[in-house]
Scaffold this motif. Structure first.
Motif, PDB file in Angstrom:
ATOM      1  N   GLU A   1       0.823  -1.216   0.000  1.00 17.34           N
ATOM      2  CA  GLU A   1       0.000   0.000   0.000  1.00 17.34           C
ATOM      3  C   GLU A   1       0.853   1.260   0.000  1.00 17.34           C
ATOM      4  O   GLU A   1       0.443   2.294  -0.535  1.00 17.34           O
ATOM      5  N   GLY A   2       2.034   1.172   0.602  1.00 18.93           N
ATOM      6  CA  GLY A   2       2.921   2.329   0.622  1.00 18.93           C
ATOM      7  C   GLY A   2       3.602   2.594  -0.696  1.00 18.93           C
ATOM      8  O   GLY A   2       4.196   3.662  -0.897  1.00 18.93           O
ATOM      9  N   ALA A   3       3.524   1.625  -1.619  1.00 21.35           N
ATOM     10  CA  ALA A   3       4.218   1.753  -2.902  1.00 21.35           C
ATOM     11  C   ALA A   3       3.329   2.211  -4.043  1.00 21.35           C
ATOM     12  O   ALA A   3       3.829   2.572  -5.118  1.00 21.35           O
ATOM     13  N   SER A   4       2.018   2.197  -3.831  1.00 27.40           N
ATOM     14  CA  SER A   4       1.112   2.552  -4.929  1.00 27.40           C
ATOM     15  C   SER A   4      -0.275   2.896  -4.390  1.00 27.40           C
ATOM     16  O   SER A   4      -0.655   2.473  -3.288  1.00 27.40           O
ATOM     17  N   ASP A   5      -1.023   3.658  -5.194  1.00 22.97           N
ATOM     18  CA  ASP A   5      -2.421   3.965  -4.870  1.00 22.97           C
ATOM     19  C   ASP A   5      -3.379   3.141  -5.723  1.00 22.97           C
ATOM     20  O   ASP A   5      -4.591   3.174  -5.505  1.00 22.97           O
ATOM     21  N   ASP A   6      -2.822   2.418  -6.693  1.00 30.73           N
ATOM     22  CA  ASP A   6      -3.653   1.645  -7.613  1.00 30.73           C
ATOM     23  C   ASP A   6      -3.927   0.258  -7.033  1.00 30.73           C
ATOM     24  O   ASP A   6      -2.974  -0.483  -6.753  1.00 30.73           O
ATOM     25  N   PRO A   7      -5.195  -0.127  -6.838  1.00 36.52           N
ATOM     26  CA  PRO A   7      -5.522  -1.414  -6.211  1.00 36.52           C
ATOM     27  C   PRO A   7      -4.900  -2.617  -6.913  1.00 36.52           C
ATOM     28  O   PRO A   7      -4.428  -3.549  -6.248  1.00 36.52           O
ATOM     29  N   GLU A   8      -4.903  -2.635  -8.247  1.00 35.50           N
ATOM     30  CA  GLU A   8      -4.329  -3.772  -8.967  1.00 35.50           C
ATOM     31  C   GLU A   8      -2.821  -3.848  -8.749  1.00 35.50           C
ATOM     32  O   GLU A   8      -2.270  -4.932  -8.552  1.00 35.50           O
ATOM     33  N   ARG A   9      -2.172  -2.691  -8.781  1.00 39.44           N
ATOM     34  CA  ARG A   9      -0.728  -2.677  -8.563  1.00 39.44           C
ATOM     35  C   ARG A   9      -0.391  -3.066  -7.117  1.00 39.44           C
ATOM     36  O   ARG A   9       0.575  -3.780  -6.872  1.00 39.44           O
ATOM     37  N   ILE A  10      -1.197  -2.606  -6.169  1.00 39.41           N
ATOM     38  CA  ILE A  10      -0.987  -2.978  -4.768  1.00 39.41           C
ATOM     39  C   ILE A  10      -1.043  -4.495  -4.615  1.00 39.41           C
ATOM     40  O   ILE A  10      -0.195  -5.109  -3.960  1.00 39.41           O
ATOM     41  N   ALA A  11      -2.055  -5.112  -5.236  1.00 41.99           N
ATOM     42  CA  ALA A  11      -2.205  -6.569  -5.144  1.00 41.99           C
ATOM     43  C   ALA A  11      -0.998  -7.282  -5.752  1.00 41.99           C
ATOM     44  O   ALA A  11      -0.509  -8.280  -5.200  1.00 41.99           O
ATOM     45  N   ALA A  12      -0.506  -6.765  -6.894  1.00 44.91           N
ATOM     46  CA  ALA A  12       0.641  -7.398  -7.555  1.00 44.91           C
ATOM     47  C   ALA A  12       1.903  -7.260  -6.712  1.00 44.91           C
ATOM     48  O   ALA A  12       2.692  -8.213  -6.581  1.00 44.91           O
ATOM     49  N   ILE A  13       2.106  -6.090  -6.115  1.00 45.59           N
ATOM     50  CA  ILE A  13       3.289  -5.864  -5.269  1.00 45.59           C
ATOM     51  C   ILE A  13       3.239  -6.770  -4.046  1.00 45.59           C
ATOM     52  O   ILE A  13       4.247  -7.396  -3.680  1.00 45.59           O
ATOM     53  N   GLU A  14       2.070  -6.863  -3.432  1.00 48.62           N
ATOM     54  CA  GLU A  14       1.950  -7.714  -2.244  1.00 48.62           C
ATOM     55  C   GLU A  14       2.229  -9.174  -2.594  1.00 48.62           C
ATOM     56  O   GLU A  14       2.911  -9.881  -1.834  1.00 48.62           O
ATOM     57  N   GLN A  15       1.728  -9.621  -3.736  1.00 52.51           N
ATOM     58  CA  GLN A  15       1.978 -11.004  -4.143  1.00 52.51           C
ATOM     59  C   GLN A  15       3.472 -11.257  -4.338  1.00 52.51           C
ATOM     60  O   GLN A  15       3.994 -12.295  -3.914  1.00 52.51           O
ATOM     61  N   ARG A  16       4.173 -10.296  -4.967  1.00 51.39           N
ATOM     62  CA  ARG A  16       5.610 -10.440  -5.176  1.00 51.39           C
ATOM     63  C   ARG A  16       6.355 -10.506  -3.848  1.00 51.39           C
ATOM     64  O   ARG A  16       7.271 -11.314  -3.683  1.00 51.39           O
ATOM     65  N   LEU A  17       5.982  -9.658  -2.930  1.00 51.58           N
ATOM     66  CA  LEU A  17       6.634  -9.652  -1.617  1.00 51.58           C
ATOM     67  C   LEU A  17       6.428 -10.985  -0.906  1.00 51.58           C
ATOM     68  O   LEU A  17       7.359 -11.540  -0.309  1.00 51.58           O
ATOM     69  N   ARG A  18       5.210 -11.498  -0.977  1.00 48.93           N
ATOM     70  CA  ARG A  18       4.926 -12.780  -0.326  1.00 48.93           C
ATOM     71  C   ARG A  18       5.714 -13.913  -0.972  1.00 48.93           C
ATOM     72  O   ARG A  18       6.229 -14.805  -0.283  1.00 48.93           O
ATOM     73  N   GLN A  19       5.818 -13.880  -2.278  1.00 50.15           N
ATOM     74  CA  GLN A  19       6.581 -14.914  -2.974  1.00 50.15           C
ATOM     75  C   GLN A  19       8.062 -14.854  -2.612  1.00 50.15           C
ATOM     76  O   GLN A  19       8.734 -15.881  -2.569  1.00 50.15           O
ATOM     77  N   SER A  20       8.557 -13.675  -2.331  1.00 54.92           N
ATOM     78  CA  SER A  20       9.950 -13.510  -1.917  1.00 54.92           C
ATOM     79  C   SER A  20      10.178 -13.925  -0.473  1.00 54.92           C
ATOM     80  O   SER A  20      11.330 -14.074  -0.054  1.00 54.92           O
ATOM     81  N   ARG A  21       9.096 -14.059   0.301  1.00 53.62           N
ATOM     82  CA  ARG A  21       9.142 -14.543   1.687  1.00 53.62           C
ATOM     83  C   ARG A  21      10.003 -13.660   2.598  1.00 53.62           C
ATOM     84  O   ARG A  21      10.645 -14.126   3.535  1.00 53.62           O
ATOM     85  N   TRP A  22       9.982 -12.363   2.347  1.00 54.90           N
ATOM     86  CA  TRP A  22      10.838 -11.445   3.078  1.00 54.90           C
ATOM     87  C   TRP A  22      10.669 -11.541   4.584  1.00 54.90           C
ATOM     88  O   TRP A  22      11.639 -11.422   5.343  1.00 54.90           O
TER      89      TRP A  22
END
Length: 313
Positions: free
Chosen positions: A73-94
């Motif tokens: 949410e801190g990286a974008s205001d666009d809901p679709e982009r937020i969802a994509a960023i969150e998915q990437r972060l989860r896949q990276s298992r940070w």
């Protein structure tokens, strides 16, 4: 929640140390404040007393999920982009390498209020002839984790024995764990005291206190709270410049500005690594939770890494 965890915990820190399940520093940490009290610690104004006792360390599934969500949410205001960023972060298992939420008990610790700044480090260099903070481009490429191109590293390089102009009170960066230990030894010899790097657990307690908060200020992200990516600074800042990043114990920059080396060491793929705590000026906000941790080789030198001291006597 805190009371429930205390009542149902299985192991205490003392028991864990006794059976050797923690790092080799347990005994030293438990005894570090035996002959040192709060008045002595805080007399100079440079250190803050973190009282002995229990606190909630690590994170649970709910907190990690929150970290992924707010980072996106801190990286974008666009809901679709937020969802994509969150998915990437989860896949990276940070955030999956954080310790499980647990009760820990620590001895009191005398924690440096501020990160070691360029001006502090310059005194050490002038007294000892130690190498300047820095890294060559070939060394930087060989080191890896090339989050930033070397052209960005260049603005942090010292020139002619001087730190970058106007950055006297910025945290020193481009130093290794070993450089930080050498500074602590020199400072101890100079002051007739004993200094070291904090353990990861000491750092975490100093950052979050005893009330289960995620950040130094609470458990909800606050705009403008710290020097992380949303600040738009994209550089280190003066130590202590962000009031909300001051911990419950009065320790500054416990979120943002730079990652910090700790004295908690591990072995990874045949290399000795330091557990890093905090987050840096280029990080997404979920990384600024006190529970977050990652590791880097002790010889690393990077524009995102700094350190602070603990005083033992």
């Amino acid at each position: 929640m805190f009371t429930s965890l205390l009542r149902h915990r299985t192991f205490t820190l003392g028991l864990v140390c006794a059976i050797g399940l923690l790092c080799s520093q347990c005994d030293r940490v438990a005894q570090s404040q035996a002959d040192f009290d709060r008045a002595e610690c805080e007399a100079s104004g440079e250190f803050a007393w973190v009282e002995a006792g229990e606190f909630i360390a690590g994170s649970d599934r709910a907190e990690r999920d929150y970290g992924y969500r707010i980072s996106a949410e801190g990286a974008s205001d666009d809901p679709e982009r937020i969802a994509a960023i969150e998915q990437r972060l989860r896949q990276s298992r940070w955030f999956e390498w954080e310790e499980e939420r647990q009760v820990r008990s620590l001895a009191a610790v005398c924690m440096g209020r501020n990160l070691v700044a360029n001006a502090d480090y310059k005194e050490f260099l002038e007294a000892t002839g130690h190498r300047l903070p820095g890294i060559s481009e070939p060394e930087y490429r060989e080191q890896g984790f090339l989050v930033h191109p070397y052209s960005e590293v260049e603005r942090f390089l010292w020139k002619g024995g001087e730190y970058p102009s106007g950055e006297r009170r910025h945290p020193v960066v481009l130093v290794s764990y070993e450089d930080a230990v050498a500074y602590a030894q020199w400072r101890g010899d100079r002051d007739g005291a004993s200094y070291r790097l904090p353990t990861a657990a000491e750092w975490e307690k100093a950052a979050r206190g005893t009330d289960e908060r995620y950040f130094p200020w609470g458990s909800e992200w606050r705009a403008g709270a710290t020097n992380a990516a949303p600040s738009g600074i994209w550089h280190t800042s003066e130590v202590g410049a962000f009031e909300l990043s001051r911990s419950p114990y009065g320790v500054e920059d416990m979120a943002g500005n730079v990652f910090e080396y700790t004295s908690t060491l591990e072995q990874r793929r045949g290399r000795t690594v330091s557990v890093m705590k905090g987050c840096s000026w280029d990080d997404s906000i979920g990384f600024c939770r006190a529970a977050y941790r990652h590791t880097r080789p002790i010889e690393s030198r990077h524009i995102l890494f700094g350190f602070r001291l603990v005083r033992d006597r």
